[in-house]
Scaffold this motif. Sequence first.
Motif, PDB file in Angstrom:
ATOM      1  N   MET A   1      -5.213  55.167  -1.278  1.00 10.93           N
ATOM      2  CA  MET A   1      -5.921  56.176  -0.488  1.00 10.93           C
ATOM      3  C   MET A   1      -6.133  55.654   0.930  1.00 10.93           C
ATOM      4  O   MET A   1      -6.493  54.503   1.120  1.00 10.93           O
ATOM      5  CB  MET A   1      -7.261  56.474  -1.144  1.00 10.93           C
ATOM      6  CG  MET A   1      -7.731  57.873  -0.868  1.00 10.93           C
ATOM      7  SD  MET A   1      -9.395  58.101  -1.488  1.00 10.93           S
ATOM      8  CE  MET A   1     -10.317  57.039  -0.393  1.00 10.93           C
ATOM      9  N   PHE A   6      -9.717  54.750  10.477  1.00  9.02           N
ATOM     10  CA  PHE A   6      -8.760  53.732  10.206  1.00  9.02           C
ATOM     11  C   PHE A   6      -7.953  53.454  11.431  1.00  9.02           C
ATOM     12  O   PHE A   6      -7.588  54.327  12.158  1.00  9.02           O
ATOM     13  CB  PHE A   6      -7.949  54.266   9.069  1.00  9.02           C
ATOM     14  CG  PHE A   6      -6.791  53.475   8.885  1.00  9.02           C
ATOM     15  CD1 PHE A   6      -6.876  52.306   8.223  1.00  9.02           C
ATOM     16  CD2 PHE A   6      -5.634  53.856   9.476  1.00  9.02           C
ATOM     17  CE1 PHE A   6      -5.775  51.531   8.098  1.00  9.02           C
ATOM     18  CE2 PHE A   6      -4.552  53.078   9.346  1.00  9.02           C
ATOM     19  CZ  PHE A   6      -4.620  51.913   8.649  1.00  9.02           C
ATOM     20  N   PHE A   8      -6.054  49.711  12.481  1.00  8.54           N
ATOM     21  CA  PHE A   8      -5.162  48.643  12.206  1.00  8.54           C
ATOM     22  C   PHE A   8      -5.865  47.630  11.399  1.00  8.54           C
ATOM     23  O   PHE A   8      -7.017  47.423  11.542  1.00  8.54           O
ATOM     24  CB  PHE A   8      -4.883  47.998  13.544  1.00  8.54           C
ATOM     25  CG  PHE A   8      -3.558  48.214  13.961  1.00  8.54           C
ATOM     26  CD1 PHE A   8      -3.121  49.456  14.311  1.00  8.54           C
ATOM     27  CD2 PHE A   8      -2.701  47.140  13.919  1.00  8.54           C
ATOM     28  CE1 PHE A   8      -1.835  49.614  14.688  1.00  8.54           C
ATOM     29  CE2 PHE A   8      -1.438  47.326  14.303  1.00  8.54           C
ATOM     30  CZ  PHE A   8      -0.993  48.557  14.692  1.00  8.54           C
ATOM     31  N   ARG A   9      -5.122  46.950  10.562  1.00  6.05           N
ATOM     32  CA  ARG A   9      -5.706  45.849   9.813  1.00  6.05           C
ATOM     33  C   ARG A   9      -6.285  44.816  10.759  1.00  6.05           C
ATOM     34  O   ARG A   9      -7.369  44.328  10.561  1.00  6.05           O
ATOM     35  CB  ARG A   9      -4.643  45.141   8.999  1.00  6.05           C
ATOM     36  CG  ARG A   9      -4.138  45.957   7.879  1.00  6.05           C
ATOM     37  CD  ARG A   9      -2.905  45.276   7.351  1.00  6.05           C
ATOM     38  NE  ARG A   9      -1.728  45.953   7.845  1.00  6.05           N
ATOM     39  CZ  ARG A   9      -1.087  46.871   7.184  1.00  6.05           C
ATOM     40  NH1 ARG A   9      -1.501  47.238   6.019  1.00  6.05           N
ATOM     41  NH2 ARG A   9      -0.022  47.457   7.678  1.00  6.05           N
ATOM     42  N   GLY A  10      -5.512  44.482  11.788  1.00 15.35           N
ATOM     43  CA  GLY A  10      -5.910  43.392  12.680  1.00 15.35           C
ATOM     44  C   GLY A  10      -7.168  43.710  13.456  1.00 15.35           C
ATOM     45  O   GLY A  10      -7.977  42.863  13.716  1.00 15.35           O
ATOM     46  N   SER A  12     -10.193  46.008  13.081  1.00 11.34           N
ATOM     47  CA  SER A  12     -10.841  47.015  12.250  1.00 11.34           C
ATOM     48  C   SER A  12     -11.683  47.918  13.133  1.00 11.34           C
ATOM     49  O   SER A  12     -12.153  47.530  14.192  1.00 11.34           O
ATOM     50  CB  SER A  12     -11.691  46.348  11.196  1.00 11.34           C
ATOM     51  OG  SER A  12     -12.542  45.424  11.810  1.00 11.34           O
ATOM     52  N   PHE A 152       0.908  58.495  11.446  1.00 11.91           N
ATOM     53  CA  PHE A 152       2.090  57.808  10.921  1.00 11.91           C
ATOM     54  C   PHE A 152       2.609  58.568   9.715  1.00 11.91           C
ATOM     55  O   PHE A 152       1.850  59.246   9.028  1.00 11.91           O
ATOM     56  CB  PHE A 152       1.730  56.380  10.478  1.00 11.91           C
ATOM     57  CG  PHE A 152       1.413  55.443  11.610  1.00 11.91           C
ATOM     58  CD1 PHE A 152       1.515  55.844  12.931  1.00 11.91           C
ATOM     59  CD2 PHE A 152       1.015  54.146  11.351  1.00 11.91           C
ATOM     60  CE1 PHE A 152       1.228  54.973  13.964  1.00 11.91           C
ATOM     61  CE2 PHE A 152       0.719  53.263  12.380  1.00 11.91           C
ATOM     62  CZ  PHE A 152       0.826  53.683  13.690  1.00 11.91           C
ATOM     63  N   CYS A 153       3.893  58.389   9.433  1.00 17.40           N
ATOM     64  CA  CYS A 153       4.489  59.092   8.299  1.00 17.40           C
ATOM     65  C   CYS A 153       3.897  58.644   6.976  1.00 17.40           C
ATOM     66  O   CYS A 153       4.070  59.295   5.959  1.00 17.40           O
ATOM     67  CB  CYS A 153       6.002  58.897   8.299  1.00 17.40           C
ATOM     68  SG  CYS A 153       6.480  57.173   8.158  1.00 17.40           S
ATOM     69  N   THR A 154       3.188  57.533   6.972  1.00 12.90           N
ATOM     70  CA  THR A 154       2.569  57.058   5.747  1.00 12.90           C
ATOM     71  C   THR A 154       1.217  57.728   5.505  1.00 12.90           C
ATOM     72  O   THR A 154       0.567  57.452   4.508  1.00 12.90           O
ATOM     73  CB  THR A 154       2.332  55.544   5.842  1.00 12.90           C
ATOM     74  OG1 THR A 154       1.617  55.275   7.057  1.00 12.90           O
ATOM     75  CG2 THR A 154       3.637  54.787   5.855  1.00 12.90           C
ATOM     76  N   ARG A 156      -1.407  57.424   7.587  1.00 14.46           N
ATOM     77  CA  ARG A 156      -2.408  56.826   8.466  1.00 14.46           C
ATOM     78  C   ARG A 156      -2.539  57.666   9.728  1.00 14.46           C
ATOM     79  O   ARG A 156      -1.531  58.056  10.320  1.00 14.46           O
ATOM     80  CB  ARG A 156      -1.931  55.445   8.928  1.00 14.46           C
ATOM     81  CG  ARG A 156      -2.277  54.332   8.027  1.00 14.46           C
ATOM     82  CD  ARG A 156      -2.343  53.065   8.848  1.00 14.46           C
ATOM     83  NE  ARG A 156      -1.182  52.206   8.641  1.00 14.46           N
ATOM     84  CZ  ARG A 156      -0.988  51.074   9.319  1.00 14.46           C
ATOM     85  NH1 ARG A 156      -1.835  50.705  10.257  1.00 14.46           N
ATOM     86  NH2 ARG A 156       0.055  50.329   9.073  1.00 14.46           N
ATOM     87  N   GLU A 206       6.745  60.046   0.010  1.00 19.43           N
ATOM     88  CA  GLU A 206       7.618  58.971   0.446  1.00 19.43           C
ATOM     89  C   GLU A 206       9.089  59.374   0.379  1.00 19.43           C
ATOM     90  O   GLU A 206       9.903  58.905   1.137  1.00 19.43           O
ATOM     91  CB  GLU A 206       7.411  57.737  -0.427  1.00 19.43           C
ATOM     92  CG  GLU A 206       6.531  56.723   0.246  1.00 19.43           C
ATOM     93  CD  GLU A 206       6.282  55.530  -0.648  1.00 19.43           C
ATOM     94  OE1 GLU A 206       7.202  55.132  -1.354  1.00 19.43           O
ATOM     95  OE2 GLU A 206       5.147  55.018  -0.615  1.00 19.43           O
ATOM     96  N   LEU A 209      11.132  60.353   3.396  1.00 22.48           N
ATOM     97  CA  LEU A 209      11.473  59.433   4.473  1.00 22.48           C
ATOM     98  C   LEU A 209      12.964  59.379   4.764  1.00 22.48           C
ATOM     99  O   LEU A 209      13.373  59.399   5.906  1.00 22.48           O
ATOM    100  CB  LEU A 209      10.971  58.034   4.133  1.00 22.48           C
ATOM    101  CG  LEU A 209       9.470  57.878   4.319  1.00 22.48           C
ATOM    102  CD1 LEU A 209       9.029  56.518   3.821  1.00 22.48           C
ATOM    103  CD2 LEU A 209       9.099  58.056   5.783  1.00 22.48           C
TER     104      LEU A 209
END
Lengths: 237, 216
Positions: A1, A6, A8-10, A12, A152-154, A156, A206, A209
């Motif tokens: 999920m 949200f 980036f991981r780097g 937060s 993003f296509c994912t 996010r 997915e 893609l």
Amino acid sequence: MVPALFFFRGISLRVHQRAGRWDDGRQEPKSAFRAVGEMGSSGLAGCSVVPACAPEGPGWLQRHLLSGEFDQLRNFTIFESNFVQVTRFGEVANKVTMGVAASSPALELPDLLLLAGPTKEDGCPQLLGLFPLQFVQLFIHDESRQQLKVKFCTGRAFYLQLRAPAETRALEFSKWVRLLYRLRFHGQGAVPFTQEEWGDEDWDEETDLEDQERDWRDQLQAREARLDPQTSELWGL
Amino acid sequence: MTYSYLFKYIIIGDTGVGKSCLLLQFTDKRFQPVHDLTIGVEFGARMVNIDGKQIKLQIWDTAGQESFRSITRSYYRGAAGALLVYDITRRETFNHLTSWLEDARQHSSSNMVIMLIGNKSDLESRRDVKREEGEAFAREHGLIFMETSAKTACNVEEAFINTAKEIYRKIQQGLFDVHNEANGIKIGPQQSISTSAGPGACQRNIRDTGSDSGCC
Ligand SMILES: Nc1nc2c(ncn2[C@@H]2O[C@H](COP(=O)(O)OP(=O)(O)OP(=O)(O)O)[C@@H](O)[C@H]2O)c(=O)[nH]1
Ligand SMILES: [Mg+2]
């Protein structure tokens, strides 16, 4: 999920509850960033950068790449602006510089999205990510507040509000608007689009893609043209 | 910040093996339980100290998903180090190593130091690839090998740092031309080769690049 907020991981997402709501588009939010240094010249002591909002000349991201740590990206011509990441409702979080670049001068339109932000430690520029534009959608989120949605296509997604001097902000935002029209409708009639016309489910599968990648390749071949570098440099924005 | 050298690293391997998590653990000491598919390249950077020298690691975390792979491949060029990652709980990620290795060798310098990483060592009960198999693959292909856990941070530091030590060792042996940018090494600002380590410089801290600290 995918979390609602949200980036980036780097880096937060840091939302500061006390940061004022952005009810006046002409004013910069005050003291919204504790951990993230000011991106303007004042807050970047020790870093020789200028704000990317300077109407002419290389921006922050371009200068960062020119500094020489990224050989492969050094020669990119970038269209970039400074933003702050905001929540869906406009609360202020990180500072972000977003740019688009063409990986080859033969491309008529940019094919890469670049994101950068100041580091936590010293506020110096740091490249965060490089994403093929074929996997990214840009939307106008709120025109009056000069906010874009990057998806993003994912799945996010995040929201960015333009930071620029009041005098040039509208012009700069209009360049982004033009860019996202061109990215979306290149080779087609210019159909006005709003976010609603793009179902949020568009890219959630997915399995889509590979189809998208094929579509994109076809488009790319159609796009490729040897252009006069002078005119293609900033894609006529 | 000043540094003696900058090393470009790439992290490669199948989707879901934990590449982004390894990077996040190394740069931020955090673990991300959710799999956010990387779609291009995400960057990280950290200073490490090797033999008294400040070295900046510039890390390119690439997308493992097949649909993105053709694009990210072009960014392997000019890497001094690569972390080639598989998931010890999914054999297919181990079976794909040869293809990743071919890709890496084709698109980057022959001097590139490659660290093979069997990640998710915390999931011992679900292990699908024996440690010995990883070791054997590494031996056969001339790679360094470690098992890591991005979740518990076990061996994560070591994986990045031992790769840097090996690159540094190669520089000292004169195997890397630090002036050739294609090798993924840069001399830091205000450094010249005479003030940084050259052949014959002290090698005290460089040893045991293949062993790990035994927490996994
Ligand atoms: N238990 C455990 N889970 C892990 C470990 N490393 C990663 N994971 C989980 O594995 C999943 C994938 O991790 P990522 O780091 O996003 O995978 P990736 O290799 O970057 O995948 P792509 O970006 O698609 O190429 C996530 O759900 C992580 O939480 C680990 O060491 N132990
Ligand atoms: Mg990833």
